[in-house]
Write a protein that holds these residues in place. Structure first.
Motif, PDB file in Angstrom:
ATOM      1  N   UNK A 396      50.433  50.072   9.836  1.00  0.00           N
ATOM      2  CA  UNK A 396      50.511  51.787  10.169  1.00  0.00           C
ATOM      3  C   UNK A 396      48.711  52.523   8.676  1.00  0.00           C
ATOM      4  N   UNK A 397      49.146  51.411   8.217  1.00  0.00           N
ATOM      5  CA  UNK A 397      48.383  52.132   7.038  1.00  0.00           C
ATOM      6  C   UNK A 397      46.888  52.054   7.073  1.00  0.00           C
ATOM      7  N   UNK A 398      46.759  51.970   8.327  1.00  0.00           N
ATOM      8  CA  UNK A 398      44.907  51.365   9.622  1.00  0.00           C
ATOM      9  C   UNK A 398      44.436  50.359   8.724  1.00  0.00           C
ATOM     10  N   UNK A 399      45.097  49.248   8.314  1.00  0.00           N
ATOM     11  CA  UNK A 399      44.462  48.199   8.267  1.00  0.00           C
ATOM     12  C   UNK A 399      44.727  47.342   9.546  1.00  0.00           C
ATOM     13  N   UNK A 400      43.741  46.298  10.101  1.00  0.00           N
ATOM     14  CA  UNK A 400      44.176  45.607  11.230  1.00  0.00           C
ATOM     15  C   UNK A 400      44.273  44.484  10.837  1.00  0.00           C
ATOM     16  N   UNK A 401      45.545  43.461  11.693  1.00  0.00           N
ATOM     17  CA  UNK A 401      46.027  42.275  11.407  1.00  0.00           C
ATOM     18  C   UNK A 401      45.499  41.645  12.261  1.00  0.00           C
ATOM     19  N   UNK A 402      45.701  41.857  13.547  1.00  0.00           N
ATOM     20  CA  UNK A 402      45.185  41.223  14.748  1.00  0.00           C
ATOM     21  C   UNK A 402      44.508  41.750  15.537  1.00  0.00           C
ATOM     22  N   UNK A 403      43.105  41.594  16.095  1.00  0.00           N
ATOM     23  CA  UNK A 403      41.751  42.682  16.597  1.00  0.00           C
ATOM     24  C   UNK A 403      42.399  43.069  18.047  1.00  0.00           C
ATOM     25  N   UNK A 404      41.530  44.112  18.484  1.00  0.00           N
ATOM     26  CA  UNK A 404      42.122  44.194  19.607  1.00  0.00           C
ATOM     27  C   UNK A 404      41.511  43.561  20.811  1.00  0.00           C
ATOM     28  N   UNK A 405      42.730  42.919  22.129  1.00  0.00           N
ATOM     29  CA  UNK A 405      42.359  41.585  22.597  1.00  0.00           C
ATOM     30  C   UNK A 405      42.537  42.157  24.050  1.00  0.00           C
ATOM     31  N   UNK A 406      41.140  42.119  24.813  1.00  0.00           N
ATOM     32  CA  UNK A 406      40.676  42.728  26.058  1.00  0.00           C
ATOM     33  C   UNK A 406      40.876  41.605  27.062  1.00  0.00           C
ATOM     34  N   UNK A 407      42.675  41.063  27.616  1.00  0.00           N
ATOM     35  CA  UNK A 407      42.200  40.376  28.902  1.00  0.00           C
ATOM     36  C   UNK A 407      41.987  40.645  30.238  1.00  0.00           C
ATOM     37  N   UNK A 408      41.107  40.134  30.887  1.00  0.00           N
ATOM     38  CA  UNK A 408      41.140  40.499  32.548  1.00  0.00           C
ATOM     39  C   UNK A 408      41.531  39.137  32.999  1.00  0.00           C
ATOM     40  N   UNK A 409      42.477  39.716  33.899  1.00  0.00           N
ATOM     41  CA  UNK A 409      43.253  38.576  34.650  1.00  0.00           C
ATOM     42  C   UNK A 409      43.873  38.826  36.042  1.00  0.00           C
ATOM     43  N   UNK A 410      43.118  37.572  37.083  1.00  0.00           N
ATOM     44  CA  UNK A 410      42.345  38.208  38.983  1.00  0.00           C
ATOM     45  C   UNK A 410      43.650  36.274  39.181  1.00  0.00           C
ATOM     46  N   UNK A 411      43.877  36.535  39.655  1.00  0.00           N
ATOM     47  CA  UNK A 411      44.924  35.803  41.022  1.00  0.00           C
ATOM     48  C   UNK A 411      44.815  35.106  42.467  1.00  0.00           C
ATOM     49  N   UNK A 412      44.466  34.385  42.672  1.00  0.00           N
ATOM     50  CA  UNK A 412      45.754  34.542  44.004  1.00  0.00           C
ATOM     51  C   UNK A 412      46.221  33.599  44.038  1.00  0.00           C
ATOM     52  N   UNK A 413      47.767  33.841  45.224  1.00  0.00           N
ATOM     53  CA  UNK A 413      48.622  32.687  45.004  1.00  0.00           C
ATOM     54  C   UNK A 413      49.216  32.757  46.119  1.00  0.00           C
ATOM     55  N   UNK A 414      49.843  31.515  46.650  1.00  0.00           N
ATOM     56  CA  UNK A 414      50.518  31.430  48.266  1.00  0.00           C
ATOM     57  C   UNK A 414      51.889  30.832  47.741  1.00  0.00           C
ATOM     58  N   UNK A 415      52.630  30.991  48.432  1.00  0.00           N
ATOM     59  CA  UNK A 415      54.084  30.848  48.344  1.00  0.00           C
ATOM     60  C   UNK A 415      54.539  30.451  49.769  1.00  0.00           C
ATOM     61  N   UNK A 416      54.962  29.381  50.092  1.00  0.00           N
ATOM     62  CA  UNK A 416      55.595  29.059  51.391  1.00  0.00           C
ATOM     63  C   UNK A 416      57.397  28.515  51.480  1.00  0.00           C
ATOM     64  N   UNK A 417      58.023  28.408  52.572  1.00  0.00           N
ATOM     65  CA  UNK A 417      59.604  28.102  52.323  1.00  0.00           C
ATOM     66  C   UNK A 417      59.344  27.874  54.021  1.00  0.00           C
ATOM     67  N   UNK A 418      60.225  27.043  54.237  1.00  0.00           N
ATOM     68  CA  UNK A 418      60.837  26.606  55.704  1.00  0.00           C
ATOM     69  C   UNK A 418      62.194  26.475  55.321  1.00  0.00           C
ATOM     70  N   UNK A 419      62.986  26.711  56.368  1.00  0.00           N
ATOM     71  CA  UNK A 419      64.513  26.587  56.551  1.00  0.00           C
ATOM     72  C   UNK A 419      64.363  25.493  58.066  1.00  0.00           C
ATOM     73  N   UNK A 420      64.984  24.424  57.783  1.00  0.00           N
ATOM     74  CA  UNK A 420      65.352  23.641  59.193  1.00  0.00           C
ATOM     75  C   UNK A 420      66.309  23.887  59.404  1.00  0.00           C
ATOM     76  N   UNK A 421      66.505  23.793  60.850  1.00  0.00           N
ATOM     77  CA  UNK A 421      68.679  24.065  61.171  1.00  0.00           C
ATOM     78  C   UNK A 421      68.876  23.716  60.478  1.00  0.00           C
ATOM     79  N   UNK A 422      68.631  25.303  59.594  1.00  0.00           N
ATOM     80  CA  UNK A 422      70.083  26.020  58.853  1.00  0.00           C
ATOM     81  C   UNK A 422      70.471  25.230  57.585  1.00  0.00           C
ATOM     82  N   UNK A 423      69.962  24.253  57.736  1.00  0.00           N
ATOM     83  CA  UNK A 423      70.202  23.339  56.262  1.00  0.00           C
ATOM     84  C   UNK A 423      69.450  23.091  55.286  1.00  0.00           C
TER      85      UNK A 423
END
Length: 717
Positions: A396-423
């Motif tokens: 709060x007094x203006x000092x910097x404890x942890x500097x600014x971190x600029x993260x850029x994240x790009x992700x692709x994904x695939x989730x699949x689900x198979x329900x076989x014979x309702x069981x």
């Protein structure tokens, strides 16, 4: 660079969203049908796969806290840390404070979200995410346990997703509530108030929800009547939550929805702490400040957390495929307490007060395609996540404890689900994350424990760190019959450890020399669930391991906590049983146990990460149609894994002794009015929370809340 921040900002501002779930909502033709529809909805979750699915099709442990349960618990308290600790097996006991430090999920960090938007700040994990919204605007809570990459970084222990309230499908519905909470041990200065107002409804194709909640707590007192210590404390805290949700049905398939939530909770107390000693058993408590000396620092707590979410859904973008495009903007400022550990007297600083500052911009494009043939129902969920997260920890007094971190994240994904014979249910998925993290040149902060004992500041060369990770999950569930349904799963989560803590404790001159590698957490789970008449149960055992740790260790020489980069393993089990004794009487219990070790040294992980055993039980009784009574019980067990060093415990290695807590809720409905009475710590148990006992930080060594009464009245029109 994967994408430019300006491009992400433009894409985010231009994205359209919808919060409508891929579930058809039919108009109820009778009260019976409405009940069945509601029950069906309550058995659906969206967190685990980003598309609505039945719990019976999830091959892992899930906990749902439904609206009715949440509303009943709120008759006692609005603190989400307490509510979750009781209702979620595997979640550590509450700290009784605004901090969820040590309140891990199965021994690892949980990613907290509001409608799928991350509230946690993994780059500088201040562990304040659980208290990021008022419980009064939450429709339900979905908790997915175990490492997951479904939503990216920060979910090594699982996900806690707050689903906000929906508009009623009828005419305008108005709710007004007021309550007061006060100590039954010592009334002085303890009385507070809470006012909760909302209006929602649907007009033609337009839906709306407006909510405003204000709460002011009095001085919180322990079982002896003393005011509880103020560090992360809840005494004399004023919170405001303003919530808006607007939706429009464009046609039968397309909808758009805009959600905005503002939350703040500032502690403004005239009390000051009398600091005790955890090793000698002297508790920390607070007293009225009669010294005439002005307290240093500004109010602690969230001082303006903004969440803006926009969502667009096309239920049939092409054959059997749903499209969801959603984006969000978020700004967080969480202020910590004033600490003399941040002093530097030679430069005029008697101490300091840091805050975590985080701004996120995100865009997500998600497709869900259903393909059925013969006895197989298949679902393919795939898409792209883009996120920019700029986080730092200034003072709060203006000092910097942890500097600014600029993260850029790009992700692709695939989730699949198979329900076989309702069981048979088979789920498998893959996610690929590419992360760029940029840090400018900076200097570590010079801190002085005494005028002559100071840390040596380092000039650190910044740069760009690149992370690429591919994570997998696969699960199998067999719904053999209603009595026995076994499941098993393997899932991975990619966790960029608390980079901010690594940067602020750097002792090298180049960021490239700091061990900032991401940690891949492998999670294995096996269990079974079922129903025997009116009894429902679930039992699960799990094990997770990581080549790089996700916890912290105490350095006795410097007096600070350092990230653990050694291999770790964590294991445990959970069991939950719910039984409907009569139509108007329900009961249940749960038990969870977890343990963990640093495998490189074969030493136990401390109490800041691993919680003691926990048992909960409840009874919910409706003696007459208008009245309800609930009793909750929690037992927290022993954990004593460490020996004193030179006669004193260090870090978070203190022994934990068991304790019991009983809570009461009750209400009476009189036409449109509800009268309520809730009691926390009904038997006035004299105890310290598990976190308080484990930690040797004197400021955390505070007794828990004594018997506290909450009386309220609500009206619905």
């Amino acid at each position: 660079m994967l994408f430019k921040p300006s491009q992400l900002a433009i894409a985010t501002h231009c994205a359209l969203f919808l919060l409508v779930l891929p579930v058809t909502h039919a108009n109820a033709e009778s009260s019976t049908q409405a009940t069945e529809n509601q029950t069906s909805m309550e058995r659906m979750i969206i967190t685990g796969s980003r598309s609505a699915e039945r719990i019976e099709e999830v091959p892992s442990s899930v906990t749902l806290i439904e609206q009715q349960t949440l509303a009943q618990d709120m008759l006692m308290t609005s603190q989400l840390q307490n509510l979750l600790a009781f209702r979620v097996p595997g979640l550590a006991p509450s700290t009784g404070t605004s901090s969820n430090s040590g309140q891990n999920l199965r021994g690892r960090a949980a990613l907290v979200m509001i409608d799928g938007v991350p509230q946690s700040t993994p780059l500088r994990n201040g562990k304040l995410g659980i208290s990021s919204i008022d419980a009064g605007v939450i429709e339900r809570i979905e908790v997915i346990k175990g490492a997951t990459s479904i939503y990216g970084n920060g979910a090594s222990g699982g996900i806690i997703n707050y689903i906000t309230k929906r508009a009623s499908e009828d005419k305008a519905r108005v709710k007004v509530g007021a309550s007061s909470k006060f100590s039954a041990v010592k009334l002085q200065d303890s009385a507070g108030y809470r006012v909760d107002t909302s209006i929602d409804g649907t007009v033609d194709n337009f839906s709306y929800v407006f909510s405003a909640i204000t709460e002011k707590t009095g001085v919180e007192r322990d079982s002896e009547g003393d005011a509880i210590g103020l560090v992360y404390g809840l005494s004399e805290t004023k919170s405001n939550n303003y919530f808006t949700k607007l939706g429009y049905q464009l046609d039968d398939d397309k909808s758009i929805q805009l959600t905005y939530n503002y939350y703040e909770a500032q502690q403004e107390s005239d009390y000051i702490d009398v600091v005790g000693n955890a090793n000698t058993g002297e508790k920390t408590y607070s007293i009225d400040n009669t010294t005439g000396i002005v307290k240093l620092g500004v109010p602690q707590g969230p001082r303006g957390n903004h969440n803006l979410m926009l969502k667009y859904v096309d239920q049939d973008i092409f054959t059997n495929t749903q499209l969801t495009v959603d984006g969000y903007l978020q700004k967080i400022e969480n202020m910590f307490f004033f600490s003399t550990a941040l002093a530097n007297l030679s430069e005029g600083y008697e101490g300091g007060q840091s805050f975590i500052k985080s701004e996120k911009k995100g865009l997500r494009v998600n497709f869900a395609t259903q393909v059925d043939w013969d006895n197989v129902e298949s679902t393919f969920i795939y898409g792209i996540d883009a996120l920019q997260d700029i986080s730092s920890q200034p003072l709060e007094d203006g000092r910097i404890w942890v500097p600014e971190m600029d993260m850029r994240n790009l992700a692709v994904y695939l989730q699949t689900k198979f329900v076989i014979a309702d069981d048979w249910v088979i789920k498998a998925g893959i996610r690929q994350d590419s992360v760029d993290l940029t840090v400018d040149d900076y200097q570590t902060l010079k801190l002085c424990r005494t005028p002559s004992t100071c840390s040596v500041p380092f000039d650190v060369t910044g740069g760009e760190l690149t992370y690429n990770s591919t994570t997998y999950n696969i699960g199998l569930r067999y719904n053999m019959n209603e009595f026995f349904n076994p499941f098993m799963s393997f899932s991975q989560g990619a966790d960029i450890s608390d980079i901010g803590r690594l940067l602020r404790t750097a002792t090298v001159d180049d960021i490239a020399l700091i061990r900032t590698e991401s940690s891949i957490v492998d999670n294995y789970e096996i269990g079974f669930s079922g129903q025997l008449g009116d009894l429902n149960y679930e039992i699960a055992a799990y094990r997770s391991k990581s080549e790089l740790g996700t916890s912290n260790s105490f350095d006795a020489t410097t007096g600070i906590y350092l990230p653990v980069r050694a291999p770790q393993k964590i294991w445990g089990y959970e069991a939950q049983v719910d039984y409907r004794v009569l139509d108007n009487l329900n009961t249940g219990l749960s038990y969870s146990w977890v343990e963990g070790k640093d495998t490189e040294t074969d030493t136990y992980i401390d109490g800041g990460t691993i919680s003691p055993p926990k048992l909960t039980a409840y009874i919910s009784w409706q003696p007459v149609e208008e009245a309800s009574i609930g009793i909750n019980y929690m037992y927290v067990g022993d954990r004593d894994r460490f020996e004193p060093v030179d006669g004193a415990y260090i870090g978070s290695q203190g022994p934990i002794e068991n304790y019991n807590v009983v809570n009461l809720t009750s209400s009476y409905q009189l036409n449109n009015w509800q009268l309520s009475l809730g009691v926390e710590n009904l038997l006035n148990e004299d105890y310290f929370s598990a976190r308080s006992q484990a930690s040797t930080n004197a400021s955390y060594y505070t007794q828990a809340l004594g018997t506290t009464i909450n009386v309220g009245i609500k009206a619905s029109f």
